[in-house]
Design an enzyme around this catalytic site. Sequence first.
Site, mmCIF file in Angstrom:
data_model
loop_
_atom_site.group_PDB
_atom_site.id
_atom_site.type_symbol
_atom_site.label_atom_id
_atom_site.label_comp_id
_atom_site.label_asym_id
_atom_site.label_seq_id
_atom_site.Cartn_x
_atom_site.Cartn_y
_atom_site.Cartn_z
ATOM 1 N N ASP A 326 43.560 45.982 36.864
ATOM 2 C CA ASP A 326 42.181 46.320 36.533
ATOM 3 C C ASP A 326 41.375 46.324 37.827
ATOM 4 O OD1 ASP A 326 40.071 46.858 34.710
ATOM 5 O OD2 ASP A 326 39.408 44.781 34.901
ATOM 6 N N ASP A 637 41.288 41.053 33.287
ATOM 7 C CA ASP A 637 40.438 39.918 32.949
ATOM 8 C C ASP A 637 39.718 40.072 31.624
ATOM 9 O OD1 ASP A 637 38.782 41.935 33.731
ATOM 10 O OD2 ASP A 637 37.735 40.815 35.299
ATOM 11 N N ASP A 641 42.201 44.136 28.211
ATOM 12 C CA ASP A 641 43.482 44.074 28.916
ATOM 13 C C ASP A 641 44.566 43.346 28.130
ATOM 14 O OD1 ASP A 641 42.423 45.352 31.188
ATOM 15 O OD2 ASP A 641 41.618 43.465 31.923
#
Length: 900
Positions: A326, A637, A641
């Site tokens: 990410d 995070d 995800d």
Amino acid sequence: MSKPWHSMEIKEVMRALNVTMNGLSSEEVQRRLQEFGPNELKKEKRKSPFKLFLEQFTDILIIILLIATALSFAVGEAYDGIVIIAIVMACAVLGFTQEYKAEKALEALKKMTAPTATVLRDGKELELQTRDVVPGDVILLYTGDKVPADARLIEAINMKTDEAPLTGESTPVNKNVKPLPEETIVSDRRNVVFTGTVVVYGRGKAVVTSTSMDTEFGKIARMVQVTEEEETPLEKRMGHVGKWIGFLSIAVCAVVAIFGIYKGRGILDMVLWAISLAVAAVPEALPAVVTGALAVGMYRMARENCIVRRLPAVETLGCTSVVCSDKTGTMTKGEMTVQRIYVNDKALKVTGVGYEPQGEFLFEDEKLDPTKEKELYTLLKAATLCNDAKLEKEEGKWIVKGDPTEGALVVAAAKAGLWKEEIEKEEPRINEIPFSSERKRMSTIHDLSRGDKIVYMKGAPEIVLERCTKIYTNGKTHKLTDEKRKQLLSVNEAMAIQALRNLGFAYKDLPDSASSFDEENEKGFVFLGVMGMIDPPREEVKDAIYMCNKAGIKVVMVTGDHRLTAVAVAKALNLVGENKEEEGRVLTGAELDRLSDEEFEKVVGELVIYARVSPEHKVRIVKALRRKGYICAMTGDGVNDAPALKMADIGVAMGITGTEVTKEASDMVLADDNFATIIKAVKEGREIYDNIKKYLTYLLRCNIMEILVLFFAMMLSGESESAIALTTIQLLWVNLTTDGLPAIALGVDPGDPDLMERKPRDPSESIFTRDVKAYLFAVPVLMTVLLLGGYFYTLETYGLLEARTQLFTALVLMELANAVNARSLKYTVFKVGVFKNKFLWYAILSSFGLQLMVLYIPVFHGIFDVTYPTVFDWTIAIVFTLIVFFSIEIVKHVVSRRRT
């Protein structure tokens, strides 16, 4: 429902949900509660703890050891049985604790949802538990509220929500009530609010469209539940090794036992001896060494801020070939930062990252003093006062309270020594015209100490310029000409191309006599300048990506942010180059939706950036990469995800910014949110796999040698007592001294010099590589020939007791020296460092000390069927040991030179 909620007019939504602006009636609420159920995440039915525990005993190696345990107890060898069963139970308990991750993830999702909600029912405002919200409820939302269910906005006043945990959007999202096209993706649905997100600005009213598992949050919960966890590469290899060793051990021991009975040995004696041989042949310490190596790796990684939640994940990361990361908060700071300022016809750079109020203002690399630059000083003051964010220090860390974009402006001013609290006292705010997505600007009115008033404006640069007639340069106001206006718009475009989020600033003096100020008066302003900000990359990530490339690991950025922003950050990190061809390695969520699985698989290996993606996209990306043969790690995070982390070979969550959902769904948590920590974890993982390989090679070549020695001693000894070269207790003792401490010490051995310069292993590669097979053939044969030669010579010269003592001594010494050989399968011990593994030397000395105790303390002679070793015995043992040791080292030296 014929159309998605976000594409419908408000009247259509209300009609479809059969609700009025006054909300549902109490009777209708009860009916819908019965129909849709409570607004909470449902738990899938799981296996019982007892069944999970029993499943730990299905491994073939464990089954063989359990059989050996039962036979040991049956023939009276209780000590042996207790030791083996203790190892088996320890492994079962460790495995059992790994099975609750999905349940924990769901519990964490529940904690994140709002505990209460404000709704309109029968025209009255009520505060009730979130679980009692039903589709059709009209909910009221204010700044700071957590959204209780997915809902279509029917009223939005200056409303912004933080959707980063759900969509990955790094800045608060402006909300409105306008219908959107049907194909609009989740992250762009500005007229919808989502469960678990937070209102950070303004207020609104919405009608609930989905509750429970039908919300975007619920879809993620369901994805986390149904995503199956596959075995890691290590687990697959250990299963293969266990079956191979197990079946071979049974076969060999059965043959030897049958042959012994045929030779006239007693059935009970041969069964007992065969059990001893099986225990010697089966590396019962394998689960302990594997678990021990992983546990030590887990401890080491914890010291490096990498917390492992699942033991095999340590090794899995070591063979990772692609890391899907990410962007927001992982590759970047997760803190908006002003980097560029255009003021007084100068393009300035601002140093420093994040919310730390430390940095410099540079013009052509020359440091400026903001207090002596009137134009810059005035711009920073305007940015601070026309602002609702606050910069505060909590527990030694600077944090922003309010909108992150506004927070970046306050931090930039603080770098120049302009602290908001102080200048607000000098110029207190007396009124404001708030920001809205329609106006794209905000104005605040302040009292000046001399009695006059001043208005500061901020907003989109082109909007602010439309309301300006003058510009402040060189300490004076000048007419804003069309040419100057075009130049400023050109500057704004150039900054935007760098993925900077730009804001323009202006001011207007008001006389003391001015009684009011409204939108109609927002004209005739003096333009001050433009400030550009971005969520900056972490400084250490660039080096981490370089190390990944060196180690043959592909890094992929997966983000909910815009394409332009993602590309700019990727360029700053050297993830992509500056040329246009490199930008072709980017795919958006909308573009991904248009690709079939087959089409996507063709290009997935070339792509390095995915922008504007949803949780479903992330799972699809991981699936495609894994189908292409990649061992895939996913870092992240946000809640969005979690499913992808669960689906990936290894999920890596962020410890500081990561949500509890993500942490619970992950295999590892980075306590410092540092992407660079992954490299340390990769090294540790590779090291552990190598160590397990070393351990297996060491143990199996010794065990094979023991079987060969005992088998051929029986074959060549006729029917005499000398056919049993080593007694049952001697076999078990050899097993304890050589398979115990030295083998475990090899599990924590430092890695080879080229550990981080190798390409990732092929996931289908057997642990029995060509070099391992060579070791398992050549070394046992060499040791067997030497040991049998010494045994039969001593047997003929001195008798059985002395022969067993000599063989017993030489065998233990040779195996302990073999542990030193096993420090590297590729390089000589002199290259990797003879004394680098101090634990191995402690283990060897301890085991050798135990062997001396058996040989030289008379009370053990009867138990172990040995006598005092002679000088001849020690000479044979030492010479044979040196022959084997240096033969292995010479071959390694020659082979390693050929490879280079």
